[in-house]
Motif scaffolding. Structure first.
Motif, PDB file in Angstrom:
ATOM      1  N   GLU B  53       2.950   0.057  -2.207  1.00 51.32           N
ATOM      2  CA  GLU B  53       3.898   1.028  -1.649  1.00 51.32           C
ATOM      3  C   GLU B  53       4.107   0.782  -0.157  1.00 51.32           C
ATOM      4  N   PRO B  54       5.183   1.322   0.415  1.00 47.93           N
ATOM      5  CA  PRO B  54       5.448   1.097   1.842  1.00 47.93           C
ATOM      6  C   PRO B  54       4.371   1.716   2.723  1.00 47.93           C
ATOM      7  N   LEU B  55       4.009   1.021   3.793  1.00 49.39           N
ATOM      8  CA  LEU B  55       3.010   1.543   4.727  1.00 49.39           C
ATOM      9  C   LEU B  55       3.669   2.203   5.937  1.00 49.39           C
ATOM     10  N   TYR B  56       4.822   1.651   6.350  1.00 48.93           N
ATOM     11  CA  TYR B  56       5.528   2.186   7.510  1.00 48.93           C
ATOM     12  C   TYR B  56       6.966   2.486   7.103  1.00 48.93           C
ATOM     13  N   ASP B  57       7.488   3.595   7.599  1.00 49.27           N
ATOM     14  CA  ASP B  57       8.875   3.927   7.319  1.00 49.27           C
ATOM     15  C   ASP B  57       9.466   4.630   8.541  1.00 49.27           C
TER      16      ASP B  57
END
Lengths: 63, 128
Positions: B53-57
């Motif tokens: 899953e994304p870590l930074y957004d």
């Protein structure tokens, strides 16, 4: 800004994690949006609305 | 691997690397230092690839921006306050403190000038 994100998520039986994965953000961001602690960018708002196949105004209500 | 598991492993890997690095520096063991840095770098690359899953957004970007701005403001204000205190102490008791005062003041000026350059750059970049 009010949001009906939780309602739409419940209607489609989608978890926060699934929605986050679908729109490319972290689960924490979805949680923050639902609690009203964070207003999404225009791009993210469009992505979320498109995911639920509704208009932005149906999910996010600007007061 | 989910994000929370990633962060736990990352903390363990960073702590281990720090420990090995500290031991290597203390014992002046260059092999241990290089090994620690290699383990740290490879663990970052390996762990990042395992996360699904994304870590930074965008939200973490906003948080980072706000934290940086607040840290900048706090740092400059505290530094100027300390410079004022050192100036007073240098003027009244120990003249050595004056050098500390000048050093802190010049550092704050330099940071503000650098910030001004970045402000101009990003204003032009975003159509100002």
């Amino acid at each position: 800004m009010e949001t009906k994100l939780k309602v739409y998520r419940a209607m489609r039986d989608i978890t926060q994690e699934e929605l986050a994965q679908a729109v490319g953000v972290t689960r924490q961001t979805i949680i923050s949006i639902e609690r009203g602690n964070y207003n999404p960018s225009l791009e993210l708002a469009f992505k979320i609305a498109r995911h639920f196949e509704v208009k932005i105004e149906d999910i996010f209500i600007y007061q | 691997m989910d994000a929370s598991t990633y962060w736990k492993y990352q903390i363990i890997a960073t702590g281990t690397m720090g420990l090995l690095l500290g031991l290597g520096i203390q014992q002046d063991n260059k092999i241990l230092i290089v090994t620690a840095l290699a383990i740290g770098a490879s663990s970052v690359v390996y762990l990042r690839r395992q996360v699904e899953e994304p870590l930074y957004d965008e939200r973490s970007a906003v948080v980072s921006l706000r934290a940086s701005a607040a840290a900048f403001s706090a740092f400059t204000l505290l530094s100027l306050g300390a410079a004022a205190v050192y100036f007073y102490l240098g003027s009244t008791s120990n003249p050595e403190y004056l050098q500390w005062s000048y050093g802190l003041s010049f550092m704050v000026c330099a940071i503000m000038i650098i910030r001004l350059f970045f402000w101009i750059y990003y204003t032009r970049r975003y159509g100002g």
